[in-house]
Scaffold this motif. Sequence first.
Motif, PDB file in Angstrom:
ATOM      1  N   TYR A   9       8.125   8.933  -2.159  1.00 48.76           N
ATOM      2  CA  TYR A   9       7.414   8.021  -1.263  1.00 48.76           C
ATOM      3  C   TYR A   9       6.933   8.762  -0.009  1.00 48.76           C
ATOM      4  O   TYR A   9       5.769   8.653   0.384  1.00 48.76           O
ATOM      5  CB  TYR A   9       8.318   6.842  -0.868  1.00 48.76           C
ATOM      6  CG  TYR A   9       7.671   5.947   0.138  1.00 48.76           C
ATOM      7  CD1 TYR A   9       6.780   4.958  -0.252  1.00 48.76           C
ATOM      8  CD2 TYR A   9       7.908   6.120   1.503  1.00 48.76           C
ATOM      9  CE1 TYR A   9       6.144   4.152   0.682  1.00 48.76           C
ATOM     10  CE2 TYR A   9       7.288   5.325   2.434  1.00 48.76           C
ATOM     11  CZ  TYR A   9       6.407   4.340   2.026  1.00 48.76           C
ATOM     12  OH  TYR A   9       5.782   3.556   2.964  1.00 48.76           O
ATOM     13  N   SER A  15      13.228   8.743  -5.210  1.00 47.44           N
ATOM     14  CA  SER A  15      12.300   7.691  -4.796  1.00 47.44           C
ATOM     15  C   SER A  15      11.867   7.879  -3.340  1.00 47.44           C
ATOM     16  O   SER A  15      10.677   7.787  -3.018  1.00 47.44           O
ATOM     17  CB  SER A  15      12.960   6.326  -4.989  1.00 47.44           C
ATOM     18  OG  SER A  15      12.149   5.307  -4.471  1.00 47.44           O
ATOM     19  N   TYR A  33       2.830   9.064   0.201  1.00 51.54           N
ATOM     20  CA  TYR A  33       2.140   8.033   0.966  1.00 51.54           C
ATOM     21  C   TYR A  33       1.885   8.390   2.427  1.00 51.54           C
ATOM     22  O   TYR A  33       1.430   7.547   3.186  1.00 51.54           O
ATOM     23  CB  TYR A  33       2.884   6.699   0.837  1.00 51.54           C
ATOM     24  CG  TYR A  33       2.802   6.172  -0.569  1.00 51.54           C
ATOM     25  CD1 TYR A  33       1.635   5.560  -1.023  1.00 51.54           C
ATOM     26  CD2 TYR A  33       3.855   6.350  -1.445  1.00 51.54           C
ATOM     27  CE1 TYR A  33       1.546   5.112  -2.333  1.00 51.54           C
ATOM     28  CE2 TYR A  33       3.772   5.902  -2.758  1.00 51.54           C
ATOM     29  CZ  TYR A  33       2.613   5.276  -3.190  1.00 51.54           C
ATOM     30  OH  TYR A  33       2.518   4.843  -4.478  1.00 51.54           O
TER      31      TYR A  33
END
Length: 156
Positions: free
Chosen positions: A144, A140, A148
């Motif tokens: 991320y 995760s 992003y």
Amino acid sequence: MARNKRKRRWNEAGAIEENLAKVLPGIAEKWFRAGEQAMKGSVAWEEMHDFRLLTKRFRYTLEIFQPLYGPSLEARIGQLRRLQTYLGEINDCVTTRGLMPDGEGADAAARELQLRADRKTAELRRFWAKNFHGAGPLASWKNYLARYAGKGRGAA
């Protein structure tokens, strides 16, 4: 192995977003591996302290680049802050205990400090297990940080 290292190196000619997407997931992976090692029950405080310093560097790095990720990174940084708080409280106990003189009066205080350090260590390990342990949290974080990077530009 050398090939992997080349992939993660900062490209001076590249855009910052591309560099972050490439480099930060590797830093996160290194941090997670160190954390898994530090959270083992048999680890001495010195190794946990090394992880404390690594956590500081990781958090500060993320804070520097937070504007490029936007406010959504704040929750993740908050988890790191909480982890740092546990590590700092344990460090305070260990350090204070090491400064105490030997003697009957100091023995009770040293035992109390050790008990507090043990309680905080147990809390730390539970927090780690809930929020960071295993492949899921690592994936995760890496996803991320790769996906992003640069998405926060212009975000409040």
